[in-house]
Design a protein around this motif. Structure first.
Motif, short mmCIF file in Angstrom:
data_model
loop_
_atom_site.label_atom_id
_atom_site.label_comp_id
_atom_site.label_asym_id
_atom_site.label_seq_id
_atom_site.Cartn_x
_atom_site.Cartn_y
_atom_site.Cartn_z
N LEU A 134 0.83 -1.20 0.00
CA LEU A 134 0.00 0.00 0.00
C LEU A 134 0.87 1.25 0.00
O LEU A 134 1.90 1.31 0.67
N PRO A 135 0.48 2.29 -0.75
CA PRO A 135 1.23 3.55 -0.72
C PRO A 135 1.06 4.25 0.63
O PRO A 135 0.02 4.11 1.29
N THR A 136 2.07 4.99 1.04
CA THR A 136 2.03 5.63 2.37
C THR A 136 2.24 7.14 2.29
O THR A 136 2.60 7.76 3.28
N ALA A 137 2.03 7.72 1.10
CA ALA A 137 2.13 9.18 1.00
C ALA A 137 1.10 9.83 1.93
O ALA A 137 1.34 10.90 2.51
N GLU A 138 -0.07 9.20 2.05
CA GLU A 138 -1.09 9.62 3.02
C GLU A 138 -0.95 8.72 4.24
O GLU A 138 -0.85 7.49 4.09
N ASN A 139 -0.93 9.29 5.44
CA ASN A 139 -0.71 8.49 6.66
C ASN A 139 -1.87 7.52 6.88
O ASN A 139 -2.98 7.93 7.22
N ILE A 140 -1.59 6.24 6.70
CA ILE A 140 -2.62 5.22 6.83
C ILE A 140 -3.20 5.18 8.23
O ILE A 140 -4.36 4.78 8.43
N ASN A 141 -2.44 5.60 9.22
CA ASN A 141 -2.93 5.59 10.60
C ASN A 141 -4.18 6.46 10.76
O ASN A 141 -4.97 6.26 11.68
N ASN A 142 -4.37 7.41 9.84
CA ASN A 142 -5.55 8.27 9.91
C ASN A 142 -6.83 7.51 9.56
O ASN A 142 -7.93 8.03 9.77
N TYR A 143 -6.69 6.30 9.02
CA TYR A 143 -7.86 5.49 8.68
C TYR A 143 -8.25 4.52 9.80
O TYR A 143 -9.13 3.68 9.62
N ARG A 144 -7.63 4.67 10.94
CA ARG A 144 -7.98 3.84 12.10
C ARG A 144 -9.43 4.10 12.50
O ARG A 144 -9.85 5.23 12.72
N VAL A 145 -10.23 3.03 12.60
CA VAL A 145 -11.63 3.13 13.05
C VAL A 145 -11.86 2.04 14.09
O VAL A 145 -11.58 0.88 13.84
N ASN A 146 -12.33 2.46 15.25
CA ASN A 146 -12.54 1.51 16.36
C ASN A 146 -11.28 0.68 16.63
O ASN A 146 -11.36 -0.52 16.92
#
Length: 212
Positions: A118-130
């Protein structure tokens, strides 16, 4: 930099023919001639700090061999931006997805480990849900009439379960009055004018990654 390997403990498979159906012990993707299946994998990332910056991300699925179709398929892995529990996802009740995705071409019906980076230019941690990262897997240019379905091991299969690997770093800290504080932002002087720094990058394996 830290690395975390997380095994999927929850999954869901949905069906275009039986649109209220939900399977939590199956992980098919693609067309069967009379239906299309899509699948979701749930990964508990609650042990990763919420302010960590993800610098690398890959997910691995274990493909079954010989039980599906030989036709090739491009499978997209896309990160969800909304939480719906694995037992509540159906064809008519799918979570919203974000802009981060990776595609993988699978051209055989051979059992193998398949990996999406997966690309990480956008911080994937921001997609954390529950406390979870939810990944949606589906075939591109696939319909219920296609004969290109592939099957993968769902959660509950030990080392053959879906597996997520994350590399991450923590934002810089400074000591303020004996307490360590994360840097929220700082300024530099440019032409006698103070400017707020919007981002900082670090070189990781000859690739520049945003760390702040």
């Amino acid at each position: 930099m830290a690395t975390a390997t997380i095994t999927c403990t929850e999954c869901a498979e949905i069906d275009s023919q039986y649109q209220s159906q939900n399977e939590t012990n199956s992980f098919d993707i693609g067309g069967f001639g009379n239906k299309e299946n899509r699948s979701y994998a749930f990964f508990d990332i609650s042990d990763i700090p919420v302010n960590a910056v993800i610098t690398g991300a890959s997910v691995e699925l274990r493909q079954y061999g010989g039980e599906y179709y030989d036709a090739g398929i491009t499978i997209r892995c896309r990160i969800c931006s909304e939480y719906i529990s694995n037992g509540a996802i159906t064809w008519n009740n799918q979570p919203e997805t974000g802009s981060v995705y990776a595609d993988l071409d699978i051209t055989s019906n051979t059992g193998a480990n398949r990996t999406w980076t997966l690309p990480t230019a956008e911080n994937i941690n921001n997609y954390r849900v529950n406390g979870r990262l939810i990944l949606h897997f589906y075939g591109l240019e696939t319909s219920e009439n296609s004969l290109n379905a592939k099957g993968f091991r769902p959660s509950g299969n030990g080392t053959d379960s879906p597996e997520l690997t994350l590399e991450y770093i923590m934002p810089s800290q400074v000591n303020v009055g004996g307490a360590w504080k994360y840097i929220e932002g700082f300024q530099v002087n440019v032409g006698d004018a103070w400017k707020t720094v919007q981002s900082i990058q670090a070189n990781v394996g000859d690739v520049w990654k945003t760390v702040f």
